[in-house]
Scaffold this motif. Structure first.
Motif, PDB file in Angstrom:
ATOM      1  N   GLY A 295       0.803  -1.215   0.000  1.00 53.04           N
ATOM      2  CA  GLY A 295       0.000   0.000   0.000  1.00 53.04           C
ATOM      3  C   GLY A 295       0.834   1.261   0.000  1.00 53.04           C
ATOM      4  O   GLY A 295       2.040   1.248   0.268  1.00 53.04           O
ATOM      5  N   VAL A 296       0.169   2.370  -0.290  1.00 49.79           N
ATOM      6  CA  VAL A 296       0.799   3.686  -0.345  1.00 49.79           C
ATOM      7  C   VAL A 296       0.087   4.621   0.616  1.00 49.79           C
ATOM      8  O   VAL A 296      -1.152   4.652   0.673  1.00 49.79           O
ATOM      9  CB  VAL A 296       0.740   4.256  -1.782  1.00 49.79           C
ATOM     10  N   MET A 297       0.875   5.382   1.380  1.00 50.58           N
ATOM     11  CA  MET A 297       0.351   6.390   2.288  1.00 50.58           C
ATOM     12  C   MET A 297       0.443   7.744   1.593  1.00 50.58           C
ATOM     13  O   MET A 297       1.498   8.105   1.075  1.00 50.58           O
ATOM     14  CB  MET A 297       1.174   6.382   3.582  1.00 50.58           C
ATOM     15  N   THR A 298      -0.668   8.470   1.566  1.00 48.70           N
ATOM     16  CA  THR A 298      -0.707   9.728   0.813  1.00 48.70           C
ATOM     17  C   THR A 298      -1.431  10.828   1.580  1.00 48.70           C
ATOM     18  O   THR A 298      -2.230  10.556   2.484  1.00 48.70           O
ATOM     19  CB  THR A 298      -1.408   9.516  -0.543  1.00 48.70           C
ATOM     20  N   ASP A 299      -1.152  12.069   1.183  1.00 47.42           N
ATOM     21  CA  ASP A 299      -1.892  13.226   1.703  1.00 47.42           C
ATOM     22  C   ASP A 299      -3.104  13.543   0.838  1.00 47.42           C
ATOM     23  O   ASP A 299      -3.891  14.430   1.173  1.00 47.42           O
ATOM     24  CB  ASP A 299      -0.983  14.458   1.743  1.00 47.42           C
ATOM     25  N   TYR A 300      -3.248  12.819  -0.297  1.00 41.06           N
ATOM     26  CA  TYR A 300      -4.305  13.112  -1.259  1.00 41.06           C
ATOM     27  C   TYR A 300      -5.141  11.865  -1.532  1.00 41.06           C
ATOM     28  O   TYR A 300      -4.934  11.171  -2.532  1.00 41.06           O
ATOM     29  CB  TYR A 300      -3.686  13.664  -2.554  1.00 41.06           C
ATOM     30  N   PRO A 301      -6.094  11.574  -0.649  1.00 38.68           N
ATOM     31  CA  PRO A 301      -6.910  10.361  -0.796  1.00 38.68           C
ATOM     32  C   PRO A 301      -7.656  10.272  -2.123  1.00 38.68           C
ATOM     33  O   PRO A 301      -7.753   9.192  -2.709  1.00 38.68           O
ATOM     34  CB  PRO A 301      -7.892  10.439   0.374  1.00 38.68           C
ATOM     35  N   SER A 302      -8.191  11.386  -2.618  1.00 42.76           N
ATOM     36  CA  SER A 302      -8.949  11.344  -3.867  1.00 42.76           C
ATOM     37  C   SER A 302      -8.038  11.023  -5.045  1.00 42.76           C
ATOM     38  O   SER A 302      -8.400  10.263  -5.943  1.00 42.76           O
ATOM     39  CB  SER A 302      -9.685  12.666  -4.105  1.00 42.76           C
ATOM     40  N   LYS A 303      -6.836  11.595  -5.041  1.00 42.61           N
ATOM     41  CA  LYS A 303      -5.872  11.357  -6.118  1.00 42.61           C
ATOM     42  C   LYS A 303      -5.436   9.890  -6.138  1.00 42.61           C
ATOM     43  O   LYS A 303      -5.367   9.272  -7.210  1.00 42.61           O
ATOM     44  CB  LYS A 303      -4.655  12.272  -5.928  1.00 42.61           C
ATOM     45  N   LEU A 304      -5.165   9.318  -4.957  1.00 43.45           N
ATOM     46  CA  LEU A 304      -4.744   7.918  -4.896  1.00 43.45           C
ATOM     47  C   LEU A 304      -5.890   6.991  -5.281  1.00 43.45           C
ATOM     48  O   LEU A 304      -5.681   5.979  -5.958  1.00 43.45           O
ATOM     49  CB  LEU A 304      -4.238   7.575  -3.491  1.00 43.45           C
ATOM     50  N   HIS A 305      -7.111   7.332  -4.880  1.00 38.41           N
ATOM     51  CA  HIS A 305      -8.272   6.507  -5.239  1.00 38.41           C
ATOM     52  C   HIS A 305      -8.444   6.455  -6.758  1.00 38.41           C
ATOM     53  O   HIS A 305      -8.645   5.373  -7.342  1.00 38.41           O
ATOM     54  CB  HIS A 305      -9.535   7.065  -4.585  1.00 38.41           C
ATOM     55  N   THR A 306      -8.351   7.605  -7.414  1.00 40.35           N
ATOM     56  CA  THR A 306      -8.478   7.660  -8.875  1.00 40.35           C
ATOM     57  C   THR A 306      -7.363   6.850  -9.533  1.00 40.35           C
ATOM     58  O   THR A 306      -7.604   6.090 -10.481  1.00 40.35           O
ATOM     59  CB  THR A 306      -8.429   9.114  -9.367  1.00 40.35           C
ATOM     60  N   PHE A 307      -6.145   7.015  -9.018  1.00 43.10           N
ATOM     61  CA  PHE A 307      -5.016   6.266  -9.586  1.00 43.10           C
ATOM     62  C   PHE A 307      -5.236   4.761  -9.450  1.00 43.10           C
ATOM     63  O   PHE A 307      -5.009   4.007 -10.407  1.00 43.10           O
ATOM     64  CB  PHE A 307      -3.710   6.656  -8.888  1.00 43.10           C
ATOM     65  N   LEU A 308      -5.658   4.304  -8.279  1.00 39.99           N
ATOM     66  CA  LEU A 308      -5.831   2.866  -8.056  1.00 39.99           C
ATOM     67  C   LEU A 308      -6.901   2.278  -8.959  1.00 39.99           C
ATOM     68  O   LEU A 308      -6.758   1.147  -9.446  1.00 39.99           O
ATOM     69  CB  LEU A 308      -6.174   2.601  -6.586  1.00 39.99           C
ATOM     70  N   GLN A 309      -7.973   3.017  -9.196  1.00 41.13           N
ATOM     71  CA  GLN A 309      -8.995   2.539 -10.119  1.00 41.13           C
ATOM     72  C   GLN A 309      -8.403   2.297 -11.503  1.00 41.13           C
ATOM     73  O   GLN A 309      -8.667   1.262 -12.135  1.00 41.13           O
ATOM     74  CB  GLN A 309     -10.145   3.544 -10.200  1.00 41.13           C
ATOM     75  N   GLU A 310      -7.600   3.256 -11.969  1.00 44.52           N
ATOM     76  CA  GLU A 310      -6.988   3.134 -13.296  1.00 44.52           C
ATOM     77  C   GLU A 310      -5.906   2.057 -13.298  1.00 44.52           C
ATOM     78  O   GLU A 310      -5.820   1.237 -14.224  1.00 44.52           O
ATOM     79  CB  GLU A 310      -6.401   4.476 -13.717  1.00 44.52           C
ATOM     80  N   TYR A 311      -5.084   2.040 -12.290  1.00 45.69           N
ATOM     81  CA  TYR A 311      -3.958   1.102 -12.221  1.00 45.69           C
ATOM     82  C   TYR A 311      -4.439  -0.347 -12.134  1.00 45.69           C
ATOM     83  O   TYR A 311      -3.941  -1.222 -12.840  1.00 45.69           O
ATOM     84  CB  TYR A 311      -3.091   1.435 -11.007  1.00 45.69           C
ATOM     85  N   GLU A 312      -5.425  -0.578 -11.272  1.00 48.75           N
ATOM     86  CA  GLU A 312      -5.940  -1.936 -11.128  1.00 48.75           C
ATOM     87  C   GLU A 312      -6.688  -2.374 -12.382  1.00 48.75           C
ATOM     88  O   GLU A 312      -6.700  -3.555 -12.727  1.00 48.75           O
ATOM     89  CB  GLU A 312      -6.802  -2.031  -9.875  1.00 48.75           C
ATOM     90  N   GLY A 313      -7.292  -1.410 -13.076  1.00 51.66           N
ATOM     91  CA  GLY A 313      -7.911  -1.721 -14.362  1.00 51.66           C
ATOM     92  C   GLY A 313      -6.860  -2.138 -15.383  1.00 51.66           C
ATOM     93  O   GLY A 313      -7.055  -3.093 -16.145  1.00 51.66           O
ATOM     94  N   GLU A 314      -5.720  -1.429 -15.385  1.00 47.70           N
ATOM     95  CA  GLU A 314      -4.615  -1.790 -16.277  1.00 47.70           C
ATOM     96  C   GLU A 314      -4.103  -3.194 -15.965  1.00 47.70           C
ATOM     97  O   GLU A 314      -3.824  -3.982 -16.875  1.00 47.70           O
ATOM     98  CB  GLU A 314      -3.463  -0.795 -16.115  1.00 47.70           C
ATOM     99  N   GLN A 315      -3.985  -3.507 -14.660  1.00 45.95           N
ATOM    100  CA  GLN A 315      -3.485  -4.824 -14.257  1.00 45.95           C
ATOM    101  C   GLN A 315      -4.433  -5.934 -14.697  1.00 45.95           C
ATOM    102  O   GLN A 315      -3.999  -6.994 -15.161  1.00 45.95           O
ATOM    103  CB  GLN A 315      -3.293  -4.873 -12.742  1.00 45.95           C
TER     104      GLN A 315
END
Length: 331
Positions: A295-315
């Motif tokens: 996992g990744v710890m971030t100050d920007y929950p919305s940014k990480l959520h959007t990234f994970l949706q795209e990244y996991e879709g790519e995977q």
């Protein structure tokens, strides 16, 4: 008589082969930990880039963006209340040169209108909530959400009160002990041994030594979580107070030693989760997950959520393509 060299080479060779095999198959010697959570999305101080850090508003925002784990810090007031705050002195956060331990809960000042994001200099956060919350209020509001509680001071009463709150709210399996101090961590574990806990920095160094000497597969690890800085953010978005930690050669060396996918995979196979802090840019998210962290710890929950949706879709798409290529009809 044969020289010792003739005996040493096969012994070392056998050791290396055995160590490598067990690194890839840790279940042979080690029992896998079964944690009640598996965290990809972790909100640092509740998401200190989108709302005022460590406030209920920040935690609510993180929950809205599907965070898996809330990270927060604790101190104790003069009247014995456990509060959620990163700093013991409130000057940076409130503009008032006040120590939390010197005032009662009712005397705590409010947060400033906006705060600079510690791990993203030049960027500010704001919000409508400027109140320093009680840890009990956080536990009550998010009963089922895993929470990483960092003990920021060597205070026996604070540790006991945190442990008592964890027991009262029946969240031993969902609350992580966190501290950078071996002494404090030892006290935390003694007070509540049922809670999972992280590697301290000293234990993290030992972990790397075990890995590079080949001993790691043979050694039991009581910790459940690795929480460490991704070295490549140093001198870019994170500027350690210690000048030695900013030395370019040492940063390069850390990067070479820590960024090992085989190490992270071994820990994951043993049920030990690896979190990188504090990443606030998409390129850093991608680098971390490509290296195999949990996992990744971030100050920007919305940014990480959007990234994970795209990244996991790519995977998933990549996995589907691999499956298609490997089917008998396509060989």
């Amino acid at each position: 008589m044969l020289p010792p060299f003739y005996f040493l080479v096969p012994v070392l060779g056998g050791y290396a082969v055995t160590s490598y095999y067990l690194l890839k198959n840790p279940h042979i010697l080690q029992k896998k930990k079964r944690l009640a959570f598996h965290c990809r999305h972790i909100s640092h101080r509740g998401g200190a880039g989108e709302r005022i850090e460590n406030t209920i508003e920040a935690f609510d925002n993180a929950i809205t963006h599907h965070t898996d784990l809330l990270e927060l810090d604790c101190h104790m007031t003069k009247d014995g209340r456990v509060v959620v705050s990163h700093d013991g002195n409130l000057y940076r956060q409130t503009g008032h040169d006040v120590n939390i331990s010197d005032v009662t809960y009712e005397e705590l000042p409010q947060y400033k209108e906006s705060l600079e994001v510690t791990f993203f200099p030049g960027h500010m956060s704001s919000g409508t909530d400027h109140h320093i919350p009680l840890l009990e209020d956080v536990f009550h509001r998010y009963p089922d959400k895993p929470i990483n509680v960092e003990i920021k001071e060597d205070n026996d009463e604070l540790i006991k009160k945190v442990s008592d709150l964890v027991r009262t709210y029946q969240r031993m399996e969902r609350t992580i002990w966190a501290s950078t101090s071996d002494k404090v961590m030892k006290k935390c574990r003694k007070e509540n041994p049922e809670m999972p806990f992280m590697f301290t920095p000293r234990r993290g160094v030992i972990l790397l030594l075990l890995y590079y000497t080949g001993l790691l597969p043979f050694v039991d690890l009581p910790e459940s979580v690795v929480e460490t800085c991704m070295p490549s953010i140093i001198n870019r978005t994170y500027f350690p107070g210690n000048p030695l930690m900013r030395n370019r050669f040492l940063v390069y060396l850390q990067n070479k030693l820590i960024m090992r996918k085989s190490l992270f995979q071994h820990l994951e196979d043993r049920g030990i989760q690896v979190y990188f802090w504090v990443l606030n840019q998409e390129s850093d998210f991608r680098k971390a997950f490509n290296c195999g962290v949990t996992g990744v710890m971030t100050d920007y929950p919305s940014k990480l959520h959007t990234f994970l949706q795209e990244y996991e879709g790519e995977q998933r798409s990549r996995g589907a393509e691999d499956t298609y290529v490997r089917t008998p009809s396509n060989i």
